[in-house]
Motif scaffolding. Structure first.
Motif, PDB file in Angstrom:
ATOM      1  N   PRO A   1     -26.217   3.842 -64.613  1.00  0.00           N
ATOM      2  CA  PRO A   1     -27.237   3.136 -62.510  1.00  0.00           C
ATOM      3  C   PRO A   1     -26.191   2.730 -61.536  1.00  0.00           C
ATOM      4  N   ASP A   2     -26.677   3.464 -59.946  1.00  0.00           N
ATOM      5  CA  ASP A   2     -25.766   3.698 -59.437  1.00  0.00           C
ATOM      6  C   ASP A   2     -27.025   1.329 -59.040  1.00  0.00           C
ATOM      7  N   LEU A   3     -28.460   1.867 -58.803  1.00  0.00           N
ATOM      8  CA  LEU A   3     -29.292   0.590 -58.820  1.00  0.00           C
ATOM      9  C   LEU A   3     -30.204   1.146 -60.181  1.00  0.00           C
ATOM     10  N   ILE A   4     -30.190  -0.434 -59.745  1.00  0.00           N
ATOM     11  CA  ILE A   4     -31.089  -1.114 -60.545  1.00  0.00           C
ATOM     12  C   ILE A   4     -32.468  -1.960 -59.717  1.00  0.00           C
ATOM     13  N   GLN A   5     -34.058  -1.225 -60.076  1.00  0.00           N
ATOM     14  CA  GLN A   5     -34.784  -2.095 -59.184  1.00  0.00           C
ATOM     15  C   GLN A   5     -35.254  -2.698 -60.439  1.00  0.00           C
ATOM     16  N   ILE A   6     -35.757  -4.695 -60.952  1.00  0.00           N
ATOM     17  CA  ILE A   6     -36.339  -5.140 -61.926  1.00  0.00           C
ATOM     18  C   ILE A   6     -37.814  -4.727 -61.155  1.00  0.00           C
ATOM     19  N   VAL A   7     -38.924  -4.314 -62.650  1.00  0.00           N
ATOM     20  CA  VAL A   7     -40.354  -3.953 -61.371  1.00  0.00           C
ATOM     21  C   VAL A   7     -41.317  -4.797 -62.683  1.00  0.00           C
ATOM     22  N   PRO A   8     -42.575  -5.207 -61.603  1.00  0.00           N
ATOM     23  CA  PRO A   8     -43.062  -5.860 -62.433  1.00  0.00           C
ATOM     24  C   PRO A   8     -44.327  -4.567 -63.161  1.00  0.00           C
ATOM     25  N   GLY A   9     -44.012  -3.558 -62.957  1.00  0.00           N
ATOM     26  CA  GLY A   9     -44.753  -2.142 -63.907  1.00  0.00           C
ATOM     27  C   GLY A   9     -43.592  -0.812 -63.009  1.00  0.00           C
ATOM     28  N   LEU A  10     -44.928  -0.205 -63.450  1.00  0.00           N
ATOM     29  CA  LEU A  10     -44.518   1.270 -63.411  1.00  0.00           C
ATOM     30  C   LEU A  10     -45.939   2.360 -62.951  1.00  0.00           C
ATOM     31  N   PRO A  11     -45.416   3.044 -62.018  1.00  0.00           N
ATOM     32  CA  PRO A  11     -46.846   3.917 -61.482  1.00  0.00           C
ATOM     33  C   PRO A  11     -47.097   4.932 -62.840  1.00  0.00           C
ATOM     34  N   LYS A  12     -48.007   4.671 -63.019  1.00  0.00           N
ATOM     35  CA  LYS A  12     -48.419   5.825 -64.238  1.00  0.00           C
ATOM     36  C   LYS A  12     -49.716   6.422 -64.248  1.00  0.00           C
ATOM     37  N   THR A  13     -49.762   7.828 -64.643  1.00  0.00           N
ATOM     38  CA  THR A  13     -51.565   8.007 -65.075  1.00  0.00           C
ATOM     39  C   THR A  13     -52.078   7.221 -65.937  1.00  0.00           C
ATOM     40  N   ARG A  14     -53.091   7.967 -66.237  1.00  0.00           N
ATOM     41  CA  ARG A  14     -54.029   7.189 -67.249  1.00  0.00           C
ATOM     42  C   ARG A  14     -53.517   7.669 -68.729  1.00  0.00           C
ATOM     43  N   SER A  15     -53.060   8.765 -67.991  1.00  0.00           N
ATOM     44  CA  SER A  15     -52.801   9.679 -69.926  1.00  0.00           C
ATOM     45  C   SER A  15     -50.945   8.755 -70.028  1.00  0.00           C
TER      46      SER A  15
ATOM     47  N   THR B   1     -54.699   9.895 -59.403  1.00  0.00           N
ATOM     48  CA  THR B   1     -54.373   9.518 -61.629  1.00  0.00           C
ATOM     49  C   THR B   1     -54.202   8.433 -61.182  1.00  0.00           C
ATOM     50  N   LEU B   2     -53.631   7.863 -60.710  1.00  0.00           N
ATOM     51  CA  LEU B   2     -52.798   6.592 -60.821  1.00  0.00           C
ATOM     52  C   LEU B   2     -53.939   5.376 -62.207  1.00  0.00           C
ATOM     53  N   LEU B   3     -53.222   4.861 -62.613  1.00  0.00           N
ATOM     54  CA  LEU B   3     -53.583   3.467 -63.700  1.00  0.00           C
ATOM     55  C   LEU B   3     -53.198   2.366 -63.070  1.00  0.00           C
ATOM     56  N   ASP B   4     -53.424   2.335 -62.197  1.00  0.00           N
ATOM     57  CA  ASP B   4     -52.986   0.905 -61.515  1.00  0.00           C
ATOM     58  C   ASP B   4     -52.448   1.058 -59.608  1.00  0.00           C
ATOM     59  N   PRO B   5     -52.917   1.653 -58.742  1.00  0.00           N
ATOM     60  CA  PRO B   5     -51.863   1.788 -57.611  1.00  0.00           C
ATOM     61  C   PRO B   5     -50.915   0.601 -56.745  1.00  0.00           C
ATOM     62  N   ASP B   6     -52.027  -0.530 -57.296  1.00  0.00           N
ATOM     63  CA  ASP B   6     -51.251  -1.746 -56.632  1.00  0.00           C
ATOM     64  C   ASP B   6     -49.738  -1.574 -56.836  1.00  0.00           C
ATOM     65  N   VAL B   7     -49.419  -1.113 -58.540  1.00  0.00           N
ATOM     66  CA  VAL B   7     -47.981  -1.294 -58.864  1.00  0.00           C
ATOM     67  C   VAL B   7     -46.784  -0.725 -57.791  1.00  0.00           C
ATOM     68  N   VAL B   8     -47.666   0.282 -56.667  1.00  0.00           N
ATOM     69  CA  VAL B   8     -46.396   1.427 -56.554  1.00  0.00           C
ATOM     70  C   VAL B   8     -46.263  -0.228 -55.142  1.00  0.00           C
ATOM     71  N   ASP B   9     -47.348  -0.215 -54.363  1.00  0.00           N
ATOM     72  CA  ASP B   9     -46.951  -1.456 -53.465  1.00  0.00           C
ATOM     73  C   ASP B   9     -46.020  -2.965 -53.808  1.00  0.00           C
ATOM     74  N   LYS B  10     -46.491  -3.183 -54.701  1.00  0.00           N
ATOM     75  CA  LYS B  10     -44.988  -4.159 -55.113  1.00  0.00           C
ATOM     76  C   LYS B  10     -44.273  -3.492 -55.323  1.00  0.00           C
ATOM     77  N   ILE B  11     -44.260  -2.115 -55.856  1.00  0.00           N
ATOM     78  CA  ILE B  11     -42.220  -2.225 -56.152  1.00  0.00           C
ATOM     79  C   ILE B  11     -41.851  -1.731 -54.813  1.00  0.00           C
ATOM     80  N   ILE B  12     -43.313  -0.812 -53.741  1.00  0.00           N
ATOM     81  CA  ILE B  12     -41.714  -0.732 -51.978  1.00  0.00           C
ATOM     82  C   ILE B  12     -41.865  -1.512 -51.793  1.00  0.00           C
ATOM     83  N   ALA B  13     -42.468  -2.880 -51.818  1.00  0.00           N
ATOM     84  CA  ALA B  13     -42.068  -4.076 -51.931  1.00  0.00           C
ATOM     85  C   ALA B  13     -40.745  -4.497 -51.462  1.00  0.00           C
ATOM     86  N   ASP B  14     -40.261  -4.467 -52.730  1.00  0.00           N
ATOM     87  CA  ASP B  14     -39.309  -5.607 -53.397  1.00  0.00           C
ATOM     88  C   ASP B  14     -38.332  -4.265 -53.604  1.00  0.00           C
TER      89      ASP B  14
END
Ligand code: 7RM
Length: 634
Positions: A578-592, A616-629
């Motif tokens: 990987p050229d870039l690695i970002q450690i994240v608290p969660g991943l944007p996932k669908t309910r399935s 269809t995202l299970l936890d839309p907040d995780v997207v904001d957390k990833i963007i902020a970091d």
């Protein structure tokens, strides 16, 4: 020799003929070859099963069409010119006669070591003439070669050996690559700890790197050919017998063994080489690919040699010992056709034009690119500074699965357009469909690129998994071969490839499945889950961006990222790091539970709004957390 197109009118005429009367068209091309027995029928096909047979019941050997066919006319013509990694080491030229003798001798050595028709032989070698000799020797005796790029790790090599139950590995003591020496025999030894099918390993002495030779299993190349005769009668092959397997990445974790067969592959690599590059008899042609990729198979070895061409093979890398090395080689051998990848052009462009200035480059007539979309800036740099404005650029679109070029200009014959692969070659019937499979007719349309009629060098199956072949290529759109690429047909009817529409990324022209890289990352004990996407990279075309959920309790972030990179290098090879690695608290996932890569792709490319439908995202907040970091990605 027959069937070389000379004019734009000739192209239009041949194209029409190939569509309206494929039988007559292909008969005329194939008639110029040497067949031990001719076909009963040109083509039999069904894209549902799929079942594709070209030159039905014909018998041939591809090497007879390289050697015996040219024995009187090309005997003393250089077949291969080899330029070593170190510019001070002497180069080697093999004439058609010499290459013939070496191929036959090595073919006999393979037989003496137990290889029989239909056996699989792995070639894990540097870019030296012996690698081409190894391929041709396999073809001569009807053994199926599978070349594995020598940058792959022991695990990847073992996977490929096991997938096809190979009987033999051909390798070297080490590989020279720029200023490095890579101990490849050691990698083979490690791979063989996890494989049981290999009976013999033949080792070429190249770098004098110390190796351990396992008694009864390992033999030196020079000893294997010592005293061996070069009298060899080519094996009779059915047109549809396997010629080779080449592993390539797909959208799942497991590489696919793409199968090519003898007759069709021979005809179309020859035809496309001749017409796309407009090769003339005294030309020196150079393709910079590695033989570990399909480009090396079709356009260093088989296509050029079937046309009786002189093909240059380069062992090294573009920047060693200086970033003018490619241009130095062009002048040294007066190269006429030069074929490379956009990533190499961009990498050299980054050094500016100073490294180009000392060279005349006046022998060049044709430039080519392959492997990924070329951006307009790189196209112009290549055109202006390398081609000096006078060489047409053939932007050739094709795939491991297509075996040969399908969409491309014919150099100097059909028009070029920056960033466009332009027009289909004779015999190729592209069709654009929307996501529901509806054909998008006419010009100024954009959609999924499919092909609706077979061409001779198309894949026949995936080794050991025909159903995966059907599912991957023939089930998305009924009755069509689906390429996995998005495409635009512009107002003039020219094709522009837009890139993959599936989970495949293209890093420096190397195809990789995101799942494959994720599986490797997940092998690190501290990684809980990961998601990999491509992002625009100025030199590589696409870079690898990994989002990973990790246990950070006893590692610093920097250490963990280093360890992840080492893990990926060990499992796949350095190309997948990987050229870039970002450690994240969660991943944007669908309910399935499906990762929404569409969102991660946007974030990775620096675009943080308009995510489209995220309902269809299970936890839309995780997207904001990833963007902020995203700044923490490194
Ligand atoms: C020959 C090769 C195939 C994928 C293909 C495309 C991309 C290849 C071009 C291109 C735009 C091109 N085989 N691709 N050539 N995209 N313009 N001229 O590369 O199996 O390794 O890759 O590469 O996405 O599907 S491959």
């Amino acid at each position: 020799m027959a069937r070389k197109i000379h004019t734009l009118g000739g192209y239009i005429h041949e194209y029409q003929r190939s569509i309206l009367d494929p039988e007559a068209f292909w008969t005329q091309v194939a008639d110029t070859f040497y067949w031990q027995k001719k076909w009963d029928k040109i083509v039999e096909w069904d894209f549902e099963t799929p079942n594709i047979n070209w030159f039905v019941n014909a018998k041939l050997n591809i090497t007879e069409n390289i050697f015996e066919r040219f024995l009187y006319t090309k005997r003393n013509k250089p077949a291969i010119i080899w330029e070593p990694n170190d510019p001070n080491e002497p180069s080697i030229t093999l004439t058609y006669w010499e290459l013939y003798e070496k191929t036959c001798q090595f073919a006999n050595a393979l037989k003496a070591n137990g290889v029989e028709k239909g056996d699989r032989v792995i070639i894990y070698m540097p870019m030296v003439p012996e690698a081409a000799i190894a391929m041709l020797a396999c073809a001569r005796i009807g053994a199926i070669h599978s070349v594995v790029f020598a940058g792959f790790s022991a695990t990847s090599l073992a996977d490929r050996i096991n997938d096809c139950s190979a009987k033999m590995v051909l390798t070297s003591d080490g590989n020279f690559r720029g200023s490095k020496t890579i101990p490849v025999k050691k990698v083979v030894d490690e791979a063989l700890e996890n494989s049981s099918s290999i009976e013999k390993v033949i080792v070429l002495e190249r770098t004098l790197t110390p190796v351990t030779m396992k008694p009864g299993r390992d033999i030196w190349w020079h000893e294997a050919i010592d005293g061996i005769s070069s009298d060899n009668v080519a094996e009779t092959m059915d047109s549809e017998d396997m010629l080779f397997i080449l592993y390539t990445s797909g959208s799942t974790g497991k590489p696919k063994g793409v199968v090519h067969t003898c007759g069709g592959y021979m005809i179309y690599t020859y035809y496309t080489f001749k017409n796309v590059f407009q090769y003339s008899d005294d030309d020196i042609y150079w393709c910079t690919a590695d033989i570990g990729w399909i480009t090396g198979h079709s356009y260093i070895v088989y296509g050029p040699l079937l046309d009786g061409a002189t093909t240059l093979m380069f062992e090294g890398i573009p920047t060693h010992p200086h970033p003018g090395r490619f241009w130095e080689i062009v002048d040294k051998y007066k190269v006429n056709q030069f074929y490379t990848a956009p990533t190499a052009i961009r990498a050299l462009e980054a050094y500016g034009i100073d490294p180009v200035l000392p060279y005349k480059l006046d022998s060049l007539k044709v430039l080519g690119t392959v492997g990924e979309p070329i951006n307009e800036e790189a196209w112009h740099w290549y055109h202006d500074h390398i081609g000096k404005g006078k060489c047409p650029i053939v932007d050739t679109w094709w795939q491991t699965e297509t075996g040969s070029i399908l969409i491309s200009p014919l150099a100097g014959i059909t028009p070029t357009k920056p960033a466009y692969a332009t027009l289909p070659l004779p015999g190729v019937q592209p069709i654009i469909v929307d996501n529901d499979g509806k054909e998008l007719k006419g010009n100024s349309v954009e959609g999924n690129l499919c092909i609706k009629f077979p061409w001779p060098s198309m894949l026949r199956t995936l080794y050991g998994d025909h159903d995966r072949c059907r599912q991957t290529y023939f089930s998305s759109f009924k009755g069509l071969y689906f390429t996995g690429d998005g495409v635009k047909r512009d107002e003039d009817g020219y094709y522009r490839i837009l890139g993959r529409v599936d989970d495949v990324i293209n890093v420096s022209g190397h195809r990789m499945g995101t799942a494959e890289v994720e599986n490797a990352i997940n092998e690190h004990p501290k990684v809980i889950e990961s998601a990999v996407v491509g992002y625009p990279h100025p030199i590589k075309g696409q870079g690898i961006y990994a989002f990973a959920i990790c246990d950070m309790s006893d590692r610093s972030e920097a250490n963990l990222k280093n360890e992840i990179r080492v893990t990926v290098t060990n499992i796949i090879g350095p190309i997948a790091k990987p050229d870039l690695i970002q450690i994240v608290p969660g991943l944007p996932k669908t309910r399935s539970g499906k990762i929404m890569r569409r969102i991660l792709r946007k974030i990775a490319s620096g675009d943080s709004d308009n995510f489209g439908d995220t309902s269809t995202l299970l936890d839309p907040d995780v997207v904001d957390k990833i963007i902020a970091d995203t700044d923490s990605a490194s």
